[in-house]
Every structure is written in structure tokens, then in C-alpha cells.
Design a protein around this motif. Structure first.
Motif: not given
Ligand code: MRU
Length: 351
Positions: A101, A173, A179, A206, A245-247, A258, A323
Motif C-alpha cells: 500500500r 488500526a 491513536t 471502517q 488519526g493520520a496516515d 482517510k 485518502f
Molecule cells: O485505508 P485504511 O483503513 O488503512 O485507512 C487508514 C486509516 O485507518 C485511517 O486513515 C486512520 O485514520 C489512520 S490510521 C491510525
């Protein structure tokens, strides 16, 4: 006898999403939630990469730890006859896992950290041991980090606060605790009652499948709203904060999270609701700028069907970005394990 204080205090035993057991990787199969809580066992790095791709496991910190365990599988089960052969196997596994990913930085962060450790060891046995130990250490650190981050964020919450969240930034997550939802758990553990409003988070759901499930599992008050109800809910209910949260967080304070996060942030600003991001430092990317981060596009099938049922006419074009990017001017603060980062983010980050 239970006194008033201890009566209110809670201690959670949240779900553990990913762990190492008997030399293999176990993970909750999140595609089966909320209907079935089941676990799968991954035997090699290809199975881990597939699980990440198919979102059996998802969430930035959780996929980082899972990828780390993927490298550990390669090392531990290798029958390489020389250190060089083992290093080649690890390089191949690294590439496979890295490409599973693209958006969450934790994945590549975890892989690079373990590869670095492997390079510092000399013999086959040392490399094997170093890779596994580092992966286990990262899993353990994730839990400690989330607890610290949660305790930091919980300080801004008051008893009775209503918090809106988007997607799932919870125990599911991460390795466990979460988080954004770690902040809620820490507030509850300190005796505050928090009510959570979770968005469904189309198209992978989710929010409804995972956030609602894990908060209910821990007895935390949660209500679910359709993504389309965000503005109305903000206008008609007393929401104290939005916490997501954040990726990936850039040096500039731009937050990749997300899909839908950006519109929730715009709405929160319109209604003067402080919008917070909860992210460990492993989610910060000090090198890249917006234009060289890939926003993952997921299969059209996620939009076309709900379960097996087709909900879109045949032949319709689909755009399914996973995202979006929330700009720093919409963010009141970023809650980390080291404290709450306030704007201007770039200047304060350097400090
Ligand atoms: O596509 P996902 O479910 O892997 O997306 C990531 C997330 O779970 C979220 O964006 C989340 O807010 C960040 S991870 C703590």
C-alpha cells in the motif's frame, strides 16, 4: 469496598490486532468484522503483503508492524547458507511488502528500520535474531506510544464531552489501544465519560464496521452517523472536538488521512469545532512534499457493491481515492506521544 473514584475508573482490555505467535504472524481478519471476530495466520511475507493489500489488516501503525513481522517471517524461516543470501531474501521481501500500500508512511518507516538493524549484524543467526527482535520491539513500542499519546490527548477532554471521529484510528488500526480512539480510551480510564460520534466512512466502512465494533467491545458510548450527516450533526449537536488519526503528516502540517477527513475538517472549522489529529511520530514524514506522496486509488468494486449487491448501474465510471489531504490551517493541533503540536506546525516541529 469500592470508593467513588475507583468505581468510575476503567481499565480496558482492547483487541490485539496483530501479534507474533509460535514463529508466525497472527492478525484479526478485519474484512470479517463486525460479524465475526476471527484471526488469520500468515506464513510468509507474501501472505502478509496480501493481507495488507486486501485490508485484512489496515490502519497506518498496524500495517507498519505487520510489515515488520513480514520481514521477521522471511528471516526466521530462511534456509539461506550465507549472510548474503539471507540479505537478498530480505531485500526481496522488503520490496514486496513496501509495494502493498502506498500512502501510510508507517509501512516504509517500519521496513527501513528493520532493514537497518539487519545490516548491522554479521552472521546468519545474528541477522535472524536482530530482525525478529526489532519487529517485536516495534510492536511493543506501538502499544506504549499509543498509551502515551492517549494520555496526552485525554488532558484536553472533559467529562461528558462529545467527540466526532472519522474512519478507524483505534486498536484495530494499531497493535492495540489506538491513536484517536486511544485518546478516548485514556480519557475514559481517567474517569471521564466520553460520547463518540463515528462516521460510517464509505466505501470500506471502517467507521461502522470497525470503530463502532471496537468501542462497543470496550463499553464506550458510540453513535454512528452516515457520512452525509456530518454537517447537520455539527449544527444540531454539541460536539466538543473532532479527533481523527493520520496516515502521513508532512513537515508543513498537511495531514493525509482517510478519504472524507478533509470535508469533516472544513465543516468543523465552519462550526468552530476544534479539529485535532492524533498521530505518533512514526507517522511524520520529514522528507516528502505533497506532490510526491501517492494517494492510493482503490478498486472500483468497493464503490460498485455493498457486500455482494451491486448498487451502481453497469458502465458507470468510478473514482475511488482512499485518502485526502487536510491543510494545516484547518487543524487545531496534532496530538503525539511527545505532546500536542500546535500551529504553526513547521516552526514548532523544528523546535
Ligand atoms: O485505508 P485504511 O483503513 O488503512 O485507512 C487508514 C486509516 O485507518 C485511517 O486513515 C486512520 O485514520 C489512520 S490510521 C491510525
Amino acid at each position: 469496598m469500592i470508593d467513588a473514584k475507583s468505581k468510575k475508573e476503567k481499565r480496558f482490555d482492547p483487541l490485539v490486532t496483530v501479534f507474533w505467535k509460535d514463529d508466525y504472524v497472527m492478525m484479526i481478519d478485519q474484512t470479517k468484522l463486525p460479524n465475526r471476530l476471527s484471526y488469520i495466520r500468515c506464513l510468509d511475507h507474501n501472505e502478509v503483503a496480501n493481507a495488507i493489500k486486501k485490508m485484512v489488516i489496515r490502519g497506518a501503525p498496524a500495517i507498519g508492524v505487520a510489515a515488520g513481522f513480514g520481514l521477521a517471517l522471511t528471516a526466521v524461516h530462511s534456509s539461506a547458507k550465507s549472510v548474503n543470501e539471507l540479505r537478498n531474501e530480505l531485500d526481496i521481501a522488503f520490496k514486496v511488502l513496501q509495494s502493498s500500500r502506498p500512502t501510510a508512511i508507517n509501512l516504509v518507516w517500519a521496513l527501513q528500520r528493520i532493514m537497518k538493524t539487519s545490516k548491522e549484524s554479521k552472521s546468519i543467526d545474528e541477522v535472524k535474531k536482530a530482525v525478529l527482535n526489532e519487529a517485536l520491539k516495534m510492536a511493543d513500542e506501538d502499544i506504549q506510544t499509543n498509551r502515551r499519546l492517549g494520555a496526552t490527548g485525554a488532558k484536553i477532554l472533559k467529562d461528558g464531552d462529545v467527540i466526532m471521529t472519522h474512519c478507524n484510528a483505534g486498536s484495530l488500526a494499531t497493535v492495540t489501544y489506538g491513536t484517536a480512539l486511544g485518546v478516548i480510551r485514556a480519557a475514559e480510564e481517567s474517569g471521564k465519560h466520553i460520547r463518540v460520534i463515528a462516521t460510517e466512512t464509505r466505501p470500506v466502512m471502517q467507521g461502522s464496521r470497525l470503530t463502532a465494533f471496537e468501542l462497543q467491545h470496550d463499553g464506550i458510548d458510540v453513535s454512528l452517523i452516515p457520512d452525509t450527516a456530518v454537517a447537520y450533526t455539527m449544527s444540531s449537536r454539541k460536539i466538543r472536538y473532532v479527533i481523527v488519526g493520520a496516515d502521513r503528516v508532512l513537515r508543513t502540517g498537511h495531514v493525509f488521512n482517510k478519504i472524507g477527513t478533509y470535508q469533516v475538517a472544513i465543516m468543523a472549522n465552519l462550526y468552530n469545532i476544534p479539529f485535532y489529529v492524533a498521530a505518533p511520530l512514526s507517522t511524520f514524514d520529514f522528507e516528502n512534499s505533497q506532490k510526491n506522496v501517492i494517494i492510493e486509488e482503490r478498486p472500483a468494486e468497493e464503490v460498485i457493491r455493498i457486500g455482494r449487491k451491486r448498487i451502481v448501474p453497469k458502465g458507470i465510471k468510478i473514482f475511488n481515492p482512499a485518502f485526502d489531504i487536510t491543510p494545516p490551517e484547518l487543524i487545531a493541533g496534532i496530538i503525539t506521544e511527545k505532546g500536542i503540536l500546535k500551529p504553526p506546525f513547521e516552526i514548532n516541529l523544528n523546535r
